[in-house]
Write a protein that holds these residues in place. Structure first.
Motif, PDB file in Angstrom:
ATOM      1  N   LEU A 284      -6.362  16.624 -14.473  1.00  0.00           N
ATOM      2  CA  LEU A 284      -5.819  15.764 -13.421  1.00  0.00           C
ATOM      3  C   LEU A 284      -6.624  15.834 -12.148  1.00  0.00           C
ATOM      4  CD1 LEU A 284      -1.959  16.140 -13.639  1.00  0.00           C
ATOM      5  CD2 LEU A 284      -3.344  14.168 -14.186  1.00  0.00           C
ATOM      6  N   PHE A 289     -11.204  10.686 -11.944  1.00  0.00           N
ATOM      7  CA  PHE A 289     -10.663   9.361 -12.152  1.00  0.00           C
ATOM      8  C   PHE A 289     -11.646   8.329 -11.636  1.00  0.00           C
ATOM      9  CE2 PHE A 289      -7.233  11.280 -13.770  1.00  0.00           C
ATOM     10  CZ  PHE A 289      -6.158  11.612 -12.970  1.00  0.00           C
ATOM     11  N   ASP A 293     -10.147   2.325 -13.110  1.00  0.00           N
ATOM     12  CA  ASP A 293      -8.951   2.497 -13.920  1.00  0.00           C
ATOM     13  C   ASP A 293      -7.685   2.342 -13.114  1.00  0.00           C
ATOM     14  OD1 ASP A 293     -10.411   5.169 -15.929  1.00  0.00           O
ATOM     15  OD2 ASP A 293     -10.536   2.987 -16.049  1.00  0.00           O
ATOM     16  N   PHE A 294      -7.838   2.176 -11.849  1.00  0.00           N
ATOM     17  CA  PHE A 294      -6.640   2.099 -11.023  1.00  0.00           C
ATOM     18  C   PHE A 294      -5.993   0.737 -11.154  1.00  0.00           C
ATOM     19  CE2 PHE A 294      -6.313   5.790  -8.089  1.00  0.00           C
ATOM     20  CZ  PHE A 294      -7.228   6.579  -8.739  1.00  0.00           C
ATOM     21  N   ALA A 295      -4.704   0.716 -10.890  1.00  0.00           N
ATOM     22  CA  ALA A 295      -3.924  -0.491 -11.171  1.00  0.00           C
ATOM     23  C   ALA A 295      -4.438  -1.697 -10.411  1.00  0.00           C
ATOM     24  CB  ALA A 295      -2.461  -0.240 -10.841  1.00  0.00           C
ATOM     25  N   LEU A 298      -7.620  -3.096 -11.894  1.00  0.00           N
ATOM     26  CA  LEU A 298      -7.374  -3.748 -13.178  1.00  0.00           C
ATOM     27  C   LEU A 298      -6.711  -5.098 -12.987  1.00  0.00           C
ATOM     28  CD1 LEU A 298      -6.097  -0.720 -15.260  1.00  0.00           C
ATOM     29  CD2 LEU A 298      -8.250  -1.919 -15.527  1.00  0.00           C
TER      30      LEU A 298
ATOM     31  N   GLU B  34      -0.995  10.937 -14.904  1.00  0.00           N
ATOM     32  CA  GLU B  34      -2.254  10.242 -14.641  1.00  0.00           C
ATOM     33  C   GLU B  34      -1.999   8.780 -14.297  1.00  0.00           C
ATOM     34  OE1 GLU B  34      -5.294  11.382 -17.412  1.00  0.00           O
ATOM     35  OE2 GLU B  34      -6.383   9.511 -17.029  1.00  0.00           O
ATOM     36  N   VAL B  37      -0.794   8.449 -10.785  1.00  0.00           N
ATOM     37  CA  VAL B  37      -1.832   8.504  -9.750  1.00  0.00           C
ATOM     38  C   VAL B  37      -2.557   7.174  -9.670  1.00  0.00           C
ATOM     39  CG1 VAL B  37      -4.004   9.578  -9.113  1.00  0.00           C
ATOM     40  CG2 VAL B  37      -2.127  10.978  -9.941  1.00  0.00           C
ATOM     41  N   LYS B  38      -2.853   6.607 -10.843  1.00  0.00           N
ATOM     42  CA  LYS B  38      -3.597   5.354 -10.837  1.00  0.00           C
ATOM     43  C   LYS B  38      -2.762   4.190 -10.342  1.00  0.00           C
ATOM     44  CE  LYS B  38      -6.695   6.755 -14.471  1.00  0.00           C
ATOM     45  NZ  LYS B  38      -7.031   6.643 -15.889  1.00  0.00           N
ATOM     46  N   LEU B  39      -1.448   4.324 -10.463  1.00  0.00           N
ATOM     47  CA  LEU B  39      -0.587   3.275  -9.946  1.00  0.00           C
ATOM     48  C   LEU B  39      -0.249   3.503  -8.476  1.00  0.00           C
ATOM     49  CD1 LEU B  39       1.763   3.019 -13.021  1.00  0.00           C
ATOM     50  CD2 LEU B  39       0.502   1.119 -12.054  1.00  0.00           C
ATOM     51  N   ASP B  90       1.180  -4.119 -13.980  1.00  0.00           N
ATOM     52  CA  ASP B  90       0.299  -3.006 -13.617  1.00  0.00           C
ATOM     53  C   ASP B  90       0.466  -1.846 -14.580  1.00  0.00           C
ATOM     54  OD1 ASP B  90       0.856  -3.661 -10.118  1.00  0.00           O
ATOM     55  OD2 ASP B  90      -0.876  -4.168 -11.377  1.00  0.00           O
ATOM     56  N   VAL B  94      -2.608  -0.354 -16.769  1.00  0.00           N
ATOM     57  CA  VAL B  94      -3.088   1.032 -16.657  1.00  0.00           C
ATOM     58  C   VAL B  94      -2.951   1.750 -17.998  1.00  0.00           C
ATOM     59  CG1 VAL B  94      -2.563   3.254 -15.610  1.00  0.00           C
ATOM     60  CG2 VAL B  94      -2.677   1.241 -14.192  1.00  0.00           C
TER      61      VAL B  94
END
Lengths: 771, 246
Positions: A284, A289, A293-295, A298, B34, B37-39, B90, B94
């Motif tokens: 993590l 990262f 790849d983040f929302a 994307l 994970e 975090v990406k969201l 979203d 992801v």
């Protein structure tokens, strides 16, 4: 790796940790050197007391030690420390943000001795302390500390710690008397720690905010009320009275605890950053990262792809002619992805085909903003701009059209169509401009003819006035009269002055004053001028000396104050003629753009040569005098206009800057806003000068006439009134001015001739009036 | 999204090794963290999502449902509960990216809509299984207050050079890989995490020995040392799973 931290940890856990570390982190280059040196301090026998405690915890400790050793590269990394700095302590902890608790030591029931010891270990200079005055002496006052106001929040009320506030650190509250008299025993004081003697447990405090660190300097020091005591202290007092309350209960019952934003608030206070959340899990670590790849990233990609699909469908519709469907698809695409370049380009093309060129241009520009390298967008935009330019041309909006063509060219230099169109337009515009100019000239000529007749009348009137006011003049100035041909004739201010008489008077005054000013201080002349002015009920500007002539700024000032009078003031003196002329040359040039400007520009004169000669004597005179005064003479205005106009034609490009500079001045000169407008117009749109110019000329002339009729140097800003003064007045004025103006040396031959004529003319008049 | 198969029964496990379900849950919880975090999810909504997930699988069986779908739905539900609303689009993006790292973004086709429908349906199912009790008290708030109290008592230089707060926060977040949140009280977890953080750096709370009450006792009256030790050891256990899973 943070050595100190590592050392601290090793000290606590002992050699077993060291060996574990060695085994776990042997591959880590950072640790090799550290472990070698960090091992030193732990070699010594650990202190007795901690050793016993440690032995008890040995069992669990191994697990922890293993954990530490495994995660050591993360835990002791320098980057591990809070990335975000904790917000500086603003101790305005209101109850609502989070639950403010009494000090921990109070719950832990730590003995006073330890509290005291720790207090003196931890207190720092610049901390805020709050206490009660116990005694006031002549050298200062003593206070017993109650609590702290910043930094660490400790429970010290019962420790009976005293601090001294020396006299020099007490600001005085009154201009006289002892500053200490303001304070009494029992007052609650907020002060800043100035000095600490940790060994002797002595504190010195100050009431000046200079003793505080910058982020706290806004906090008021001195006497405070009991309401201002910090919240934690009040809670602490409550706890004292009810020592059975638990930490948990107090926390849960506090309003701040249920604040929905408490987590964010405290995170910020402690310096923990949520956007880059810390973790001790290998998988993590946020550095692993990828941004893709983040929302949000994307979503963008997805929107673009969805929008593209719609655009493709739309283009297919477009090709078979189903424009409405195509538009729908494009709009759909743009709803999905607002800035989609393809959709914008396609929609722009559709707009252009349908004829809504403006919308098409908007779309193309937006598309180019988002993607400057899009070839189609650029191409289509150029085409549409040219097309739009063509449309505007047909509507006779030439400047607009030109700007469009230029824009298209700027976008794509090789775009042949745009260039061709632009050149065609330029030619056309030039032709029309020339036509206009010729027309304007004709009109001017006609006007000047009229002016001539009225000028004669004006002259007569002025003569009479001069005689009447001879005495006054004589007394005021020593300068010779007009005959000297000093034109400083600012009376050229005649432009401003309406009455011919006044004009002459002013001219006289001006010349006189200008001379005197030259010889004497500028003030003298100004006073003279002032007097003159007052006669005319004209407000006197501060700097009325002709010295302004040497400085453009002064001219502007003068001009600004009084439209016309300024002209009068600006008398050109003989001495200053040359420099003046040079400067005034500048001025005229600038003014050239403005029709109003005293058009006594050399250029104008030069152009004059080519222009109507019949008018010249008159006009040149006027120009001359008005020029001198750098003010717009009425008469001159018309002439100026003509000249200016010409000048525009010739020197527009070069002079524009001058014009601009002089604009403020010219505005002032032109006593009337109309005239200034006029000049403005002429400056900015010389191309359109022809029509408007001629119109303005007539307007100006009318105005001037009115002024002269009224014989007042009113500062009329609105020449909008119907004016039907006679032109002759203006002529007379101008002639006076001319005579006064001196610019002789630097004038070209034909101009010199003109000036000579003027001078003679003036001499006659001046002699007559004076004598 | 395909669930990994559950391993063999208890007999196949070695001593002290986490149950295979635990591994699955660990992996899925990792996925939740994970994705969170990406969201851009905050710590608390992520914690709620993990708690919902763990609680759900206490009531049901891994065979019955696809854990990753449950995970996605828990994320969606947690966003609603903790007022950080997330769009299903979203979440789908992801998650899709998580499983197909180099794939293209999903097209707006029937498959997409089916996925979306499944998430929404699953959400309702989860709510019913959990009897609509999806709001939890998390240790985070407590931990932050404890940190503030402790900060005032510690020497400020010592506090500044020792990243106690960051470490404690990291430990707390990571604890959601396992089911600690279901087995212990929020306050206890907060204290234990703080305790471990202090231990890691060898920080001593001043005058600890002379105090009548140890600091951790102050924070929570019904806390005992063994509980702290339990939590700490469980937490460290969770970390061991990290290294084993690819």
């Amino acid at each position: 790796m943070d050595r100190d931290l590592l050392r601290q940890s090793l000290n606590c856990h002992g050699s077993s940790l060291l060996s574990l570390l060695r085994s776990e982190q042997q591959d880590n280059p950072h640790f090799r050197s550290l472990l070698g040196s960090a091992a030193e301090p732990t070699r010594g026998p650990p202190p007795q007391q901690p050793l016993q405690g440690r032995k008890e915890k040995r069992v669990d400790n191994i697990e922890i030690q293993k954990f530490i050793s495994k995660k050591a590269d993360l835990l002791f990394a320098l980057s591990w420390k809070s990335d975000a700095p904790a917000t500086s302590e603003t101790n305005e902890d209101s109850e609502d943000h989070y639950a403010v608790m009494p000090p921990l030591e109070q719950f832990m029931e730590i003995p006073s001795m330890d509290r005291r010891e720790l207090f003196f270990r931890d207190i720092e200079r610049g901390d805020i302390v709050i206490g009660r005055i116990s005694s006031v002496r002549e050298f200062g006052f003593f206070m017993v500390l109650i609590c702290l106001g910043s930094g660490i929040m400790r429970d010290i009320a019962h420790l009976e710690i005293t601090a001294l506030c020396p006299l020099r650190d007490v600001p005085s509250h009154s201009n006289h008397g002892d500053p200490l008299s303001y304070y009494q025993t029992g007052d609650i004081i907020r002060a800043g720690i100035k000095d600490i003697d940790r060994y002797h447990e002595k504190l010195a405090v100050s009431l000046y905010s200079s003793s505080l660190p910058p982020h706290l300097s806004g906090i008021k020091l001195g006497v405070i009320s009991s309401e201002e005591l910090p919240l934690y202290y009040r809670r602490s007092v409550e706890l004292n009275s009810n020592s059975l309350e638990s930490y948990e209960n107090i926390m849960q019952s506090s309003l701040g605890f249920v604040n929905p934003g408490v987590v964010e608030f405290l995170l910020e206070k402690l310096g923990i950053d949520e956007s880059n959340p810390p973790s001790l899990m290998r998988g993590l670590q946020s550095k692993n990262f990828s941004e893709d790849d983040f929302a949000s990233a994307l979503r963008k990609k997805q929107s673009a792809s969805w929008a593209l699909k719609c655009v493709k469908i739309g283009v297919d519709y477009f090709k078979v002619g189903r424009h409405v469907d195509a538009m729908n698809e494009y709009n759909k695409a743009l709803e999905i992805d607002k800035q989609n370049v393809e959709a914008l380009v396609a929609r722009g093309a559709l707009y252009a085909t349908k004829g809504s060129l403006n919308k098409a241009i908007e779309d193309f520009e937006l598309a180019l903003e988002n993607c400057p390298t899009h070839r189609n967008a650029r191409k289509y935009l150029c085409q549409t701009l040219v097309e739009r330019g063509g449309q505007l041309e047909e509507e006779d909006k030439f400047l607009n059209a030109e700007s469009y063509y230029k824009k298209a060219l700027a976008l794509d230099e090789t775009f042949k169509d745009a260039e061709d169109a632009l050149q065609k337009l330029h030619k056309y515009m030039q032709k029309s401009l020339e036509l206009r100019e010729k027309q304007a000239e004709k009109e001017e000529k006609q006007k000047t003819k009229k002016i001539e007749t009225s000028a004669e009348k004006l002259r007569k009137l002025l003569k009479e006035e001069k005689r009447l006011k001879k005495k006054r003049r004589k007394s005021t100035s020593s300068s010779s009269s007009v005959s000297s041909a000093d034109e400083s004739v600012s009376s050229s201010s005649s432009s401003s002055s309406s009455g011919h008489k006044r004009h002459k008077k002013h001219k006289r005054n001006r010349s006189e004053s200008s001379r005197s000013s030259r010889r004497h201080s500028s003030r003298a002349s100004s006073s003279q001028i002032d007097q003159n002015r007052k006669d005319e009920c004209y407000p006197v500007p501060a700097n009325t000396s002709a010295s302004f002539l040497n400085h453009k700024q002064e001219v502007e000032k003068l001009l600004g104050k009084q439209d016309r009078l300024q002209y009068e003031k600006t008398q050109i003196k003989e001495k200053d003629r040359c420099p003046l002329s040079s400067s005034s040359l500048e001025i005229p040039d600038d003014f050239g753009g403005r029709s109003e400007d005293p058009g006594d520009f050399y250029n104008s004169y030069r152009t004059q040569a080519g222009s109507s000669k019949t008018e010249k004597p008159y006009k040149s005179e006027r120009h001359f005098s008005s020029r001198r005064n750098s003010s717009d003479s009425f008469c001159r205005n018309s002439e100026d206009k003509i000249y200016g106009y010409r000048r525009f034609e010739k020197d527009i490009e070069g002079r524009k800057e001058h014009y601009r500079r002089w604009e403020p001045g010219s505005v002032r000169h032109s006593t009337s806003p109309a005239s200034s407008d006029y000049s403005w117009k002429s400056v900015e749109k010389y191309k359109k000068y022809t029509h408007s110019g001629s119109r303005d000329f007539s307007r100006h002339e009318q105005r001037y006439r009115l002024n002269t009729n009224q014989g007042e140097y009113e500062r009329e800003d609105n020449y909008g009134e119907d004016i039907k003064t006679e032109v002759p007045e203006e002529d007379a004025l101008s002639s006076k001015e001319h005579s006064e103006s001196s610019v002789k040396k630097n004038l070209p031959q034909n101009l010199l001739n003109i000036f000579n004529q003027i001078a003679e003319f003036e001499k006659e008049k001046g002699n007559k009036s004076k004598n | 999204m395909e669930a990994p198969e559950g391993g063999g029964g208890p007999a196949a496990r070695g001593p002290g090794q986490p149950a295979p379900e635990a591994r699955v849950h660990f992996r899925v919880a990792r996925f939740i963290m994970e994705a969170g975090v990406k969201l851009g999810m905050r710590s608390i909504p992520i914690a709620t999502a993990c708690t919902i997930y763990h609680k759900f699988f206490c009531e049901t069986n891994l065979d019955a449902y696809d854990p990753y779908l449950i995970a996605m739905s828990s994320i969606y539900l947690a966003g609603k509960v903790e007022e950080q609303h997330l769009r299903t689009r979203d979440i789908i993006n992801v998650s899709n990216r998580y499983f197909n790292p180099s794939g293209e973004p999903l097209e707006l086709d029937s498959r997409f809509w089916e996925l979306r429908d499944s998430i929404v349906q699953c959400e309702l199912l989860m709510l019913r299984v959990l009897r609509f009790q999806v709001s939890f008290q998390h240790p985070h708030k407590y931990l932050l207050h404890y940190l503030v109290s402790l900060k005032n008592w510690l020497n400020r230089h010592s506090w500044q050079r020792t990243p106690v707060a960051v470490t404690a926060w990291a430990l707390l977040r990571d604890s959601y890989h396992g089911g600690l949140c279901l087995r212990f009280q929020a306050q206890h977890i907060a204290v234990a995490v703080l305790y471990l953080a202090l231990q890691v750096y060898g920080v001593e709370v001043p005058a600890e020995v002379e105090a009548e009450k140890p600091w951790w006792q102050v924070f929570s009256d019904d806390l005992t040392k063994p509980i702290i030790d339990n939590i700490v050891s469980d937490l460290i256990q969770i970390y061991t799973m990290d290294t084993e899973i690819p």
